[in-house]
Design an enzyme around this catalytic site. Structure first.
Site, PDB file in Angstrom:
ATOM      1  N   SER A  38      10.417  32.340  -8.024  1.00 27.45           N
ATOM      2  CA  SER A  38      10.991  33.495  -7.322  1.00 27.45           C
ATOM      3  C   SER A  38      12.507  33.418  -7.465  1.00 27.45           C
ATOM      4  CB  SER A  38      10.612  33.404  -5.840  1.00 27.45           C
ATOM      5  OG  SER A  38      11.415  34.272  -5.060  1.00 27.45           O
ATOM      6  N   TYR A  44       9.321  29.126   2.541  1.00 28.61           N
ATOM      7  CA  TYR A  44       9.072  29.744   1.230  1.00 28.61           C
ATOM      8  C   TYR A  44      10.193  29.388   0.245  1.00 28.61           C
ATOM      9  CZ  TYR A  44       8.113  33.449  -2.213  1.00 28.61           C
ATOM     10  OH  TYR A  44       7.842  34.145  -3.370  1.00 28.61           O
TER      11      TYR A  44
HETATM   12  N1  LIG Z   1       5.558  40.029  -4.831  1.00 31.15           N
HETATM   13  C1  LIG Z   1       6.815  39.543  -4.925  1.00 31.15           C
HETATM   14  O1  LIG Z   1       7.796  40.239  -4.584  1.00 31.15           O
HETATM   15  C2  LIG Z   1       7.048  38.171  -5.468  1.00 31.15           C
HETATM   16  C3  LIG Z   1       8.368  37.825  -5.816  1.00 31.15           C
HETATM   17  C4  LIG Z   1       8.634  36.559  -6.309  1.00 31.15           C
HETATM   18  C5  LIG Z   1       7.599  35.656  -6.453  1.00 31.15           C
HETATM   19  N2  LIG Z   1       6.333  36.002  -6.114  1.00 31.15           N
HETATM   20  C6  LIG Z   1       5.277  34.999  -6.280  1.00 31.15           C
HETATM   21  O2  LIG Z   1       4.216  35.531  -7.042  1.00 31.15           O
HETATM   22  C7  LIG Z   1       3.007  34.830  -6.730  1.00 31.15           C
HETATM   23  C8  LIG Z   1       1.887  35.829  -6.514  1.00 31.15           C
HETATM   24  O3  LIG Z   1       2.166  36.614  -5.362  1.00 31.15           O
HETATM   25  P1  LIG Z   1       1.822  38.163  -5.256  1.00 31.15           P
HETATM   26  O4  LIG Z   1       3.076  38.863  -4.970  1.00 31.15           O
HETATM   27  O5  LIG Z   1       0.992  38.605  -6.410  1.00 31.15           O
HETATM   28  O6  LIG Z   1       0.981  38.224  -3.892  1.00 31.15           O
HETATM   29  P2  LIG Z   1      -0.602  38.143  -3.644  1.00 31.15           P
HETATM   30  O7  LIG Z   1      -0.729  37.888  -2.186  1.00 31.15           O
HETATM   31  O8  LIG Z   1      -1.289  39.312  -4.229  1.00 31.15           O
HETATM   32  O9  LIG Z   1      -1.034  36.876  -4.507  1.00 31.15           O
HETATM   33  C9  LIG Z   1      -1.141  35.574  -4.008  1.00 31.15           C
HETATM   34  C10 LIG Z   1      -2.492  35.045  -4.439  1.00 31.15           C
HETATM   35  O10 LIG Z   1      -2.611  33.658  -4.099  1.00 31.15           O
HETATM   36  C11 LIG Z   1      -3.913  33.465  -3.590  1.00 31.15           C
HETATM   37  N3  LIG Z   1      -3.971  32.245  -2.797  1.00 31.15           N
HETATM   38  C12 LIG Z   1      -3.457  32.023  -1.545  1.00 31.15           C
HETATM   39  N4  LIG Z   1      -3.773  30.781  -1.139  1.00 31.15           N
HETATM   40  C13 LIG Z   1      -4.477  30.210  -2.147  1.00 31.15           C
HETATM   41  C14 LIG Z   1      -5.079  28.929  -2.306  1.00 31.15           C
HETATM   42  N5  LIG Z   1      -5.014  27.994  -1.352  1.00 31.15           N
HETATM   43  N6  LIG Z   1      -5.721  28.661  -3.467  1.00 31.15           N
HETATM   44  C15 LIG Z   1      -5.800  29.613  -4.447  1.00 31.15           C
HETATM   45  N7  LIG Z   1      -5.258  30.842  -4.327  1.00 31.15           N
HETATM   46  C16 LIG Z   1      -4.609  31.123  -3.193  1.00 31.15           C
HETATM   47  C17 LIG Z   1      -4.195  34.715  -2.782  1.00 31.15           C
HETATM   48  O11 LIG Z   1      -5.584  34.854  -2.501  1.00 31.15           O
HETATM   49  C18 LIG Z   1      -3.660  35.781  -3.721  1.00 31.15           C
HETATM   50  O12 LIG Z   1      -4.621  36.143  -4.687  1.00 31.15           O
HETATM   51  C19 LIG Z   1       3.333  33.952  -5.491  1.00 31.15           C
HETATM   52  O13 LIG Z   1       3.554  32.624  -5.898  1.00 31.15           O
HETATM   53  C20 LIG Z   1       4.624  34.558  -4.978  1.00 31.15           C
HETATM   54  O14 LIG Z   1       5.420  33.637  -4.272  1.00 31.15           O
HETATM   55  C21 LIG Z   1       6.030  37.246  -5.612  1.00 31.15           C
END
Ligand SMILES: NC(=O)c1ccc[n+]([C@@H]2O[C@H](COP(=O)([O-])OP(=O)(O)OC[C@H]3O[C@@H](n4cnc5c(N)ncnc54)[C@H](O)[C@@H]3O)[C@@H](O)[C@H]2O)c1
Length: 255
Positions: A143, A156
């Site tokens: 991130s 986070y």
């Molecule tokens: N959306 C944003 O703005 C953003 C920005 C920077 C980084 N990210 C990163 O991207 C990644 C994906 O996030 P997203 O935005 O797609 O949200 P999201 O909530 O759709 O995806 C997160 C996924 O992780 C899964 N998960 C949670 N706990 C788990 C576990 N114990 N074992 C296996 N899977 C598990 C959830 O079920 C979900 O499918 C994350 O690491 C997040 O920090 C997101």
């Protein structure tokens, strides 16, 4: 670009960025293991979408905060497809709590799902890739907050700061084995993790105004970065992070 014959694991792969990564890698011809912990119906639907692209995907239910589950995930991949070439440590959560009010349980949960999972996911994937003898790509979904403080989301930020150093240190250690370790640092992406912001028009107005490109990223725009990093075009990248943030890190410190 072509990933024909390659096999990828995407953790947290049935929603948001993970789902877009699955489809971007499959579009280049990779076979995919979709790791998930919730919503098996979404995993089934995604398997069908991948099949529609002419590739194979299987879903494996595994909690990435547990090393035994990660080991089972890698074993299931090798059993189904015979190898592992691309490991995408994508699963993540956030608590949106400050340094003053984060509980021990919240802290541990964030660190286990965001950082411990990536550490052991990297370790176990690298062992499999080294045993195969043909290198591989490990991509850590970090991130902008690996670098950039986000007040009110301390644990986070800590977890992604740790992931930054995991990517650099593991990249240096594993380079001689041909295993590349690269981070992806998205800014704000329109996914379920941001539901509270996306449901608030006032917050969205402030956020969009702060982003030089004027909007959040789509998950597909992050999937495209991962597909590039997984492919032969990215042969000289390791131990670093590629930021895909619409420029926000350099325009709005402390947002
Ligand atoms: N959306 C944003 O703005 C953003 C920005 C920077 C980084 N990210 C990163 O991207 C990644 C994906 O996030 P997203 O935005 O797609 O949200 P999201 O909530 O759709 O995806 C997160 C996924 O992780 C899964 N998960 C949670 N706990 C788990 C576990 N114990 N074992 C296996 N899977 C598990 C959830 O079920 C979900 O499918 C994350 O690491 C997040 O920090 C997101």
């Amino acid at each position: 670009m072509s990933l024909h014959g390659k096999v990828a694991i995407v953790t947290g792969g049935n929603s948001g960025i993970g789902k877009a990564v699955v489809l971007a890698l499959a579009a280049q011809g990779a076979n995919i293991v979709i790791d998930y912990v919730a919503n098996p119906a979404a995993t089934d639907a995604l398997e069908q979408q991948v099949a529609g692209l002419g590739d194979r995907a299987i879903g494996v239910e595994a909690d990435v905060s547990k090393v035994a589950d990660l080991q089972r995930l890698i074993s299931a991949t090798v059993e189904a497809f015979g190898r592992l070439d691309i490991m995408v440590n994508n699963a993540g959560i956030e608590t949106r709590t400050s340094v003053l009010d984060t509980t021990e349980a919240q802290y541990e949960r964030v660190m286990e799902i965001n950082l411990k999972s990536a550490f052991f996911g990297t370790q176990l994937a690298a062992k499999q890739m080294i045993a195969q003898g043909s290198g591989g790509r490990i991509i850590n979904m970090s991130s902008v907050h690996e670098d950039w403080p986000m007040p009110g989301n301390t644990a986070y930020c800590l977890s992604k700061g740790g992931m930054r150093m995991l990517t650099r240190t593991a990249g240096v250690e594993l380079g001689p084995h041909g295993v590349h370790v690269v981070g992806v640092g998205p800014g704000a992406v329109a996914t379920p993790i941001n539901t509270s912001t996306m449901d608030d028009p006032q917050k969205m107005k402030v956020l969009d105004a702060a982003i030089p490109l004027g909007r959040m990223a789509t998950p597909e725009e992050i999937g495209a970065v991962v597909a590039f990093l997984a492919d032969e075009g990215a042969t000289y990248l390791t131990a670093t992070t590629i930021f895909a943030d619409g420029g926000i890190m350099h325009s709005s410190p402390g947002l």
